[in-house]
Design a protein around this motif. Structure first.
Motif, PDB file in Angstrom:
ATOM      1  N   ASN A 182      37.710  48.358  43.500  1.00  0.00           N
ATOM      2  CA  ASN A 182      38.063  49.004  42.248  1.00  0.00           C
ATOM      3  C   ASN A 182      37.443  48.180  41.115  1.00  0.00           C
ATOM      4  N   LYS A 183      36.293  48.642  40.647  1.00  0.00           N
ATOM      5  CA  LYS A 183      35.575  47.864  39.637  1.00  0.00           C
ATOM      6  C   LYS A 183      36.313  47.850  38.303  1.00  0.00           C
ATOM      7  N   GLY A 184      37.042  48.932  38.013  1.00  0.00           N
ATOM      8  CA  GLY A 184      37.786  48.976  36.754  1.00  0.00           C
ATOM      9  C   GLY A 184      38.874  47.923  36.705  1.00  0.00           C
ATOM     10  N   GLU A 185      39.562  47.732  37.823  1.00  0.00           N
ATOM     11  CA  GLU A 185      40.624  46.738  37.894  1.00  0.00           C
ATOM     12  C   GLU A 185      40.133  45.421  38.491  1.00  0.00           C
ATOM     13  N   THR A 186      38.863  45.348  38.799  1.00  0.00           N
ATOM     14  CA  THR A 186      38.262  44.173  39.461  1.00  0.00           C
ATOM     15  C   THR A 186      39.142  43.705  40.608  1.00  0.00           C
ATOM     16  N   SER A 221      24.841  34.952  44.589  1.00  0.00           N
ATOM     17  CA  SER A 221      23.425  34.813  44.909  1.00  0.00           C
ATOM     18  C   SER A 221      23.241  34.378  46.361  1.00  0.00           C
ATOM     19  N   GLY A 222      22.202  34.925  46.990  1.00  0.00           N
ATOM     20  CA  GLY A 222      21.909  34.530  48.360  1.00  0.00           C
ATOM     21  C   GLY A 222      23.099  34.684  49.263  1.00  0.00           C
ATOM     22  N   SER A 223      23.444  33.626  49.954  1.00  0.00           N
ATOM     23  CA  SER A 223      24.584  33.660  50.876  1.00  0.00           C
ATOM     24  C   SER A 223      25.817  32.998  50.293  1.00  0.00           C
ATOM     25  N   ASN A 247      41.844  39.811  43.425  1.00  0.00           N
ATOM     26  CA  ASN A 247      41.182  40.139  42.167  1.00  0.00           C
ATOM     27  C   ASN A 247      39.999  39.196  41.978  1.00  0.00           C
ATOM     28  N   TYR A 248      38.979  39.694  41.326  1.00  0.00           N
ATOM     29  CA  TYR A 248      37.786  38.883  41.148  1.00  0.00           C
ATOM     30  C   TYR A 248      37.300  38.961  39.713  1.00  0.00           C
ATOM     31  N   SER A 249      36.507  38.001  39.330  1.00  0.00           N
ATOM     32  CA  SER A 249      35.783  38.057  38.061  1.00  0.00           C
ATOM     33  C   SER A 249      34.347  37.679  38.344  1.00  0.00           C
ATOM     34  N   TYR A 250      33.461  38.549  37.915  1.00  0.00           N
ATOM     35  CA  TYR A 250      32.023  38.339  38.158  1.00  0.00           C
ATOM     36  C   TYR A 250      31.262  39.268  37.238  1.00  0.00           C
ATOM     37  N   SER A 251      30.249  38.767  36.571  1.00  0.00           N
ATOM     38  CA  SER A 251      29.519  39.568  35.586  1.00  0.00           C
ATOM     39  C   SER A 251      28.491  40.481  36.236  1.00  0.00           C
ATOM     40  N   GLY A 252      28.094  40.182  37.478  1.00  0.00           N
ATOM     41  CA  GLY A 252      27.081  40.991  38.138  1.00  0.00           C
ATOM     42  C   GLY A 252      27.700  42.075  39.000  1.00  0.00           C
ATOM     43  N   ALA A 281      31.634  32.506  34.942  1.00  0.00           N
ATOM     44  CA  ALA A 281      31.571  32.033  36.325  1.00  0.00           C
ATOM     45  C   ALA A 281      32.396  32.952  37.222  1.00  0.00           C
ATOM     46  N   GLN A 282      32.002  33.011  38.487  1.00  0.00           N
ATOM     47  CA  GLN A 282      32.711  33.880  39.413  1.00  0.00           C
ATOM     48  C   GLN A 282      34.010  33.235  39.865  1.00  0.00           C
ATOM     49  N   ARG A 283      34.987  34.079  40.139  1.00  0.00           N
ATOM     50  CA  ARG A 283      36.290  33.589  40.556  1.00  0.00           C
ATOM     51  C   ARG A 283      36.969  34.641  41.396  1.00  0.00           C
ATOM     52  N   VAL A 284      37.705  34.204  42.416  1.00  0.00           N
ATOM     53  CA  VAL A 284      38.492  35.099  43.268  1.00  0.00           C
ATOM     54  C   VAL A 284      39.929  34.605  43.263  1.00  0.00           C
ATOM     55  N   THR A 285      40.836  35.528  43.007  1.00  0.00           N
ATOM     56  CA  THR A 285      42.249  35.170  42.942  1.00  0.00           C
ATOM     57  C   THR A 285      43.039  35.961  43.972  1.00  0.00           C
TER      58      THR A 285
END
Lengths: 113, 108
Positions: free
Chosen positions: B64-68, B92-94, B24-29, B1-5
C-alpha cells in the motif's frame, strides 16, 4: 543444493583482536552480501560484492572490510574488535545482485570478551 | 534515508485465528518489499515478495504505497507458523533494510 555455507559457526575473540569470517555462496551465485545482526534486532547491511567488485557499503567503520574471490566466495574482516561487534554475521548470496531473492547462510556467531 | 518499522516485537494468537503482522516503510524511491521468516533453529528464508503477488503457506501481503505499508496476513494461523518474521526493503542492488522483527507465537 548445499546452500550458503559460512565458517566458523562460532567464534570467541577478545577486544583489539582481528577476525576473518568466510562465506561460500550457492553454486552459480555471483553476488555475496554481508549483514550484522545484533541480538534483538534485524540484520543490518554491511557490504555487497558482485564479480569481485564492491557494489555497496553500509554504515560501518573502516575496521570492517571484505573481499570476494574468483570462485565467488567471500571473506569479511574486522580489525580492532570492540565489545559492540558481538553479533551474528550473516552472509547472503544471489545470482547477480539485482532484484532476485537473496539466500542466507546460518551465520557466524561472534562473541567479544 | 530508508527505514522499516515493525511496531510489534511480540504477537500471540490462537490457532485458527487471523493474524496480521504490521510493516511500515519510508523510502523516496520505488520500493521493493519482502517478508523473511526464521523458524526455530533454521536460517533466515524468504517467505514472499510483493512483486510476485503470490500466496505462500497461506500468507499474503499487499503493498500500500499510500500508507507506505506491507502488512503480512493469514486468515487462519497454524501452530507451525510460530517464528520470527522480518519485513525488508530492497533499495540499491542487493541491499536489504530490515525491520526489527516480530516474534509470532500461535497457541494451540
Amino acid at each position: 543444493d548445499a546452500g550458503v555455507t559460512q565458517s566458523p559457526t562460532h567464534l570467541i575473540k577478545t577486544r583489539g583482536q582481528h577476525v576473518t569470517l568466510r562465506c561460500s555462496p550457492i553454486s552459480g551465485h555471483k553476488s555475496v552480501s554481508w549483514y550484522q545482526q545484533v541480538l534483538g534486532q534485524g540484520p543490518q547491511f554491511i557490504f555487497q560484492y558482485y564479480e569481485k567488485e564492491e557494489r555497496g557499503r553500509g554504515n560501518f567503520p573502516d575496521r570492517f572490510s571484505a573481499r570476494q574471490f574468483p570462485n565467488y566466495s567471500s571473506e569479511l574482516n574486522v580489525n580492532a574488535l570492540l565489545l559492540g561487534d558481538s553479533a551474528l554475521y550473516l552472509c547472503a548470496s544471489s545470482l547477480s545482485g539485482g532484484y532476485e531473492p537473496q539466500h542466507f547462510g546460518d551465520g557466524t556467531r561472534l562473541s567479544i570478551l | 534515508a530508508q527505514r522499516v518499522t515493525q511496531p510489534e516485537k511480540l504477537l500471540s494468537v490462537f490457532k485458527g485465528a487471523p493474524v496480521e503482522l504490521k510493516c511500515n516503510y519510508s523510502y523516496s524511491g520505488s520500493p521493493e518489499l519482502f517478508w523473511y521468516v526464521q523458524y526455530s533453529r533454521q536460517r533466515l528464508q524468504l517467505l514472499l515478495r510483493h512483486i510476485s503477488r503470490e500466496s505462500i503457506k497461506g500468507f499474503t501481503a499487499d503493498l500500500n504505497k499510500g500508507e507506505t505499508s506491507f502488512h503480512l496476513k493469514k486468515p487462519f494461523a497454524q501452530e507451525e507458523d510460530s517464528a520470527m518474521y522480518y519485513c525488508a526493503l530492497k533499495t540499491s542492488g542487493s541491499r536489504l533494510t530490515f525491520g526489527e522483527g516480530t516474534q509470532l507465537t500461535v497457541n494451540p
